[in-house]
Design an enzyme around this catalytic site. Structure first.
Site, PDB file in Angstrom:
ATOM      1  N   CYS A 215      -5.945  -2.787   2.541  1.00 55.16           N
ATOM      2  CA  CYS A 215      -5.422  -2.829   4.120  1.00 55.16           C
ATOM      3  C   CYS A 215      -7.131  -2.821   4.871  1.00 55.16           C
ATOM      4  O   CYS A 215      -7.468  -3.541   5.337  1.00 55.16           O
ATOM      5  CB  CYS A 215      -4.480  -1.749   4.093  1.00 55.16           C
ATOM      6  SG  CYS A 215      -3.396  -1.524   5.695  1.00 55.16           S
TER       7      CYS A 215
ATOM      8  N   GLU B 169       0.536  -1.395  -0.115  1.00 61.16           N
ATOM      9  CA  GLU B 169       0.010   0.352   0.037  1.00 61.16           C
ATOM     10  C   GLU B 169       0.919   1.658  -0.086  1.00 61.16           C
ATOM     11  O   GLU B 169       1.436   1.515   0.467  1.00 61.16           O
ATOM     12  CB  GLU B 169      -1.242  -0.383   1.417  1.00 61.16           C
ATOM     13  CG  GLU B 169      -1.471   1.390   1.283  1.00 61.16           C
ATOM     14  CD  GLU B 169      -3.274   1.163   2.793  1.00 61.16           C
ATOM     15  OE1 GLU B 169      -2.372   1.002   3.522  1.00 61.16           O
ATOM     16  OE2 GLU B 169      -4.175   1.544   2.425  1.00 61.16           O
TER      17      GLU B 169
ATOM     18  N   LYS C 185      -9.726   2.041  -2.457  1.00 60.22           N
ATOM     19  CA  LYS C 185     -10.088   1.225  -1.576  1.00 60.22           C
ATOM     20  C   LYS C 185     -11.244   1.807  -0.427  1.00 60.22           C
ATOM     21  O   LYS C 185     -12.019   3.150  -0.830  1.00 60.22           O
ATOM     22  CB  LYS C 185      -9.174   2.152  -0.095  1.00 60.22           C
ATOM     23  CG  LYS C 185      -8.469   1.734   1.240  1.00 60.22           C
ATOM     24  CD  LYS C 185      -7.457   1.744   2.175  1.00 60.22           C
ATOM     25  CE  LYS C 185      -7.727   2.023   3.405  1.00 60.22           C
ATOM     26  NZ  LYS C 185      -6.203   1.871   4.017  1.00 60.22           N
TER      27      LYS C 185
END
Ligand SMILES: NC(=O)CC(=O)C(=O)O
Length: 258
Positions: free
Chosen positions: A144, A33, A103
């Site tokens: 994540c 990331e 994300k």
């Protein structure tokens, strides 16, 4: 991967690692990331780029093509119109952009005496799942914090994915307790392989990453695991893995019809 403050150095270091991974026989390469920028909301506007026209996208496309690999370019801060996203790009061996994941679950956390982070003060959330194929292998992509949401992984499973990939940046508070637990849970919940790639630890950074990139098989077994420092892990996944265990095979069939 070590990630510093110099964007061009981060990009060129990533390109070298892609090349090293190819030399070791990799066909799919995954970066962590926010690999072109320090992980912190104050950095995102300065390091952000348009996708696919920005310098990081161009470099990733060329690296995928030059090395003839599929490349999941970790994530970078993306600028799109007046908004910013935390975005992962996927490139095929011809250098084409085949998937883009923004994300979905932004990382807003405030641990007393520990990490405070609020992605939502700068970033907008993505609003969709991102699936792509590498030959017969179907891959679902998250970034994540997305990995904390089992519902998302389950939606991917319903689309028939074989592998979940999460570029990540867990930290010294959440990493020790949750990183392995969540990765192995997502694998067992959904009977899929899970690969998660976290930036290496830099004790001088504002945000100290946990490292410990990992590949987990559908039985929850850790196939590969890094430590705190930069490392290159190469593993092989195959459908035959399902046949290593009798019980998961039954569970796998149940998952398919669920
Ligand atoms: N960085 C993240 O998005 C998530 C994280 O560090 C955590 O969930 O812990």
């Amino acid at each position: 991967m070590r990630i510093g403050r110099n964007k061009l150095e981060n990009i060129s270091h990533a390109l070298k690692l892609v090349c090293d991974a190819k030399q070791k026989g990799s066909y799919l390469v995954v970066l962590p990331e926010c690999f072109n920028s320090p992980y912190g909301t104050k950095y995102f506007p300065e390091y952000s780029e348009k996708i696919p026209d920005g310098e990081t996208s161009l470099a990733l496309s060329k690296a995928a093509k030059d090395n003839s690999v599929y490349l999941i370019g970790g994530s970078i801060p993306e600028k799109s119109g007046s908004k910013y996203y935390n975005t992962s790009t996927v490139w095929d061996p011809q250098g084409n952009l085949i998937c883009k994941h923004q994300k979905v679950h932004l990382f807003d956390i405030n641990i007393a005496g520990g990490v405070k982070f609020q992605e939502s003060e700068i970033l907008s959330p993505g609003d969709r799942l991102s699936v792509f194929n590498i030959g017969p292998c179907k891959v679902g992509l998250g970034i994540c914090y997305d990995l904390r949401f089992h519902e998302m992984a389950s939606l991917y499973r319903k689309q028939g994915i074989d592998l979940l990939v999460y570029p990540g940046a867990f930290n010294m508070n959440t990493g020790p307790l949750h990183w392995e637990l969540l990765l192995r849970s997502r694998a067992v919940d959904n009977q899929v392989f899970v690969a998660a790639v976290c930036g290496a630890q830099d004790k001088n950074a504002d945000y100290v990453a946990w490292g410990h990139s990992m590949l987990v098989d559908p039985w929850g077994k850790i196939m590969l695991q890094a430590e705190f420092q930069e490392d290159l892990l190469v593993g092989e996944i195959s459908e035959n893995k399902f046949y290593d265990y009798n019980l998961p095979l039954i569970f796998y069939d149940l998952c398919c019809v669920a």
